[in-house]
Design a protein around this motif. Structure first.
Motif, PDB file in Angstrom:
ATOM      1  N   HIS A  85       0.831  -1.216   0.000  1.00 48.48           N
ATOM      2  CA  HIS A  85       0.000   0.000   0.000  1.00 48.48           C
ATOM      3  C   HIS A  85       0.861   1.261   0.000  1.00 48.48           C
ATOM      4  O   HIS A  85       0.537   2.249  -0.666  1.00 48.48           O
ATOM      5  N   ARG A  89       1.758   3.954  -3.167  1.00 52.82           N
ATOM      6  CA  ARG A  89       1.586   5.393  -2.957  1.00 52.82           C
ATOM      7  C   ARG A  89       2.832   6.142  -3.409  1.00 52.82           C
ATOM      8  O   ARG A  89       2.757   7.174  -4.080  1.00 52.82           O
ATOM      9  N   PRO A  94      -1.371   2.156  -7.800  1.00 54.48           N
ATOM     10  CA  PRO A  94      -2.155   1.440  -6.797  1.00 54.48           C
ATOM     11  C   PRO A  94      -2.695   0.104  -7.296  1.00 54.48           C
ATOM     12  O   PRO A  94      -3.031  -0.043  -8.474  1.00 54.48           O
ATOM     13  N   ARG A  96      -5.266  -2.636  -8.047  1.00 54.54           N
ATOM     14  CA  ARG A  96      -6.705  -2.713  -8.333  1.00 54.54           C
ATOM     15  C   ARG A  96      -7.103  -4.177  -8.321  1.00 54.54           C
ATOM     16  O   ARG A  96      -6.511  -4.991  -9.033  1.00 54.54           O
ATOM     17  N   CYS A 127      -3.716  -2.063  -0.595  1.00 55.25           N
ATOM     18  CA  CYS A 127      -3.996  -0.721  -1.121  1.00 55.25           C
ATOM     19  C   CYS A 127      -4.784   0.020  -0.053  1.00 55.25           C
ATOM     20  O   CYS A 127      -5.601  -0.577   0.653  1.00 55.25           O
ATOM     21  N   ASP A 129      -5.236   3.996  -0.308  1.00 57.52           N
ATOM     22  CA  ASP A 129      -5.637   5.347  -0.695  1.00 57.52           C
ATOM     23  C   ASP A 129      -6.847   5.363  -1.629  1.00 57.52           C
ATOM     24  O   ASP A 129      -7.918   5.851  -1.290  1.00 57.52           O
ATOM     25  N   GLU A 130      -6.676   4.805  -2.834  1.00 54.58           N
ATOM     26  CA  GLU A 130      -7.772   4.810  -3.805  1.00 54.58           C
ATOM     27  C   GLU A 130      -8.923   3.926  -3.335  1.00 54.58           C
ATOM     28  O   GLU A 130     -10.086   4.278  -3.455  1.00 54.58           O
ATOM     29  N   LYS A 131      -8.583   2.778  -2.792  1.00 57.25           N
ATOM     30  CA  LYS A 131      -9.555   1.850  -2.247  1.00 57.25           C
ATOM     31  C   LYS A 131      -8.863   1.032  -1.176  1.00 57.25           C
ATOM     32  O   LYS A 131      -7.681   0.717  -1.294  1.00 57.25           O
TER      33      LYS A 131
END
Length: 231
Positions: A85, A89, A94, A96, A127, A129-131
Motif C-alpha cells: 500500500h 503510494r 495502486p 486494483r 492498497c 488510498d484509492e480503495k
C-alpha cells in the motif's frame, strides 16, 4: 478446472517464497501443470533497461523449473521495500483488485494447480488510498484456503495462534501449517509443533530445514490441500 491454494505467513521474511518454490516444484515433478501467482511484490531490483524484476516470482520460477512467463506471475511490482500500500503510494501505481483477479483467472485457465502467495502477514494492507484492500480481501476474492508458513522457533505459538484466530474471524480456511528453519530433535521446536496443532486444530504438514530442496510431503497429500477454483 484448476485448483488453488494461498500461501500466507505469520509475518514478513518468514519464508513464504522459499516454501512456495518447493511446493510448485513438487507439483511440477509429479507431472501436474503447476503455476504461481502473487498479487503484489515490493522491494525489487531493476534490470539494465530500468524495468523491475519481480524477485519472488523469479525465485519460484527458477527453483520449481516451471515454464510460466515471468510477466504473468505478478501484476504489481514495486521497487520500494515497504508494504504494497505504501509502495504503490510512493510509486503511483495502486493495486486494483479487478486487475489482480484478471491475472489470477488467466493463470487458472492455463494451470492445473495454482499456488498463490501473499504479501507480508495476514494483516498486510495491499492498497489504502484509492480503495482499501487488505490481504484477506484478495484471499477471499480468489476463493482459496490457506497454508500458513511459520518460523519453527521461539514465539511461533503466539504468531501462529493469532494468525489462525484472525483467519477464523474472517472465514478463511486454514488448511495446514509449514514450519520453516526447523531443527529436528530440538525440544522447543518439537513442542511448538504440538502446541500450534493443538491451538489451531490444523496439522503441521511439513517441516523445512535450512537448505532443503525438497518438501517432506507426498505430492498426493499436497494436492489434497488445494481447493477447486470457483468459476
Amino acid at each position: 478446472m484448476s485448483k488453488v491454494l494461498f500461501i500466507i505467513g505469520t509475518g514478513t521474511d518468514i519464508g513464504k517464497t522459499y516454501v512456495s518454490g518447493l511446493i510448485v516444484k513438487k507439483l511440477r515433478e509429479s507431472g501436474s501443470r503447476a503455476g504461481y501467482y502473487k498479487a503484489a511484490v515490493s522491494g525489487n531490483e531493476r534490470r539494465a533497461d530500468k524495468s523491475l524484476i519481480p524477485g519472488d516470482a523469479l525465485f519460484v520460477k527458477e527453483v520449481s523449473g516451471i515454464d510460466q512467463p515471468l510477466e504473468e506471475m505478478c501484476p504489481y511490482v514495486y521497487e520500494a521495500a515497504v508494504s504494497p500500500h505504501l509502495a504503490s503510494r510512493i510509486e503511483g501505481n495502486p493495486v486494483r483488485l479487478e486487475v489482480v483477479l484478471e491475472g489470477f483467472r488467466k493463470a487458472c485457465s492455463r494451470y492445473e494447480y495454482v499456488t498463490l502467495e501473499g504479501s507480508g502477514g495476514i494483516l498486510c494492507p495491499i492498497c489504502f488510498d484509492e480503495k482499501e484492500i487488505w490481504l484477506p480481501d484478495v484471499i477471499k476474492a480468489c476463493g482459496a484456503g490457506c497454508l500458513l508458513v511459520a518460523d519453527a522457533g521461539l514465539g511461533t505459538i503466539n504468531s501462529v495462534g493469532l494468525t489462525a484466530f484472525y483467519m477464523k474471524e474472517k472465514g478463511i480456511p486454514l488448511k495446514g501449517i509449514i514450519f520453516n528453519h526447523f531443527k529436528p530433535g530440538d525440544v522447543m521446536q518439537e513442542d511448538n509443533r504440538n502446541m500450534c496443532e493443538h491451538l489451531t486444530g490444523a496439522r503441521v504438514i511439513a517441516c523445512v530445514q535450512e537448505g532443503d530442496t525438497e518438501l517432506d510431503i507426498s505430492a498426493e497429500d499436497l494436492k489434497k490441500l488445494y481447493d477447486t477454483e470457483l468459476r
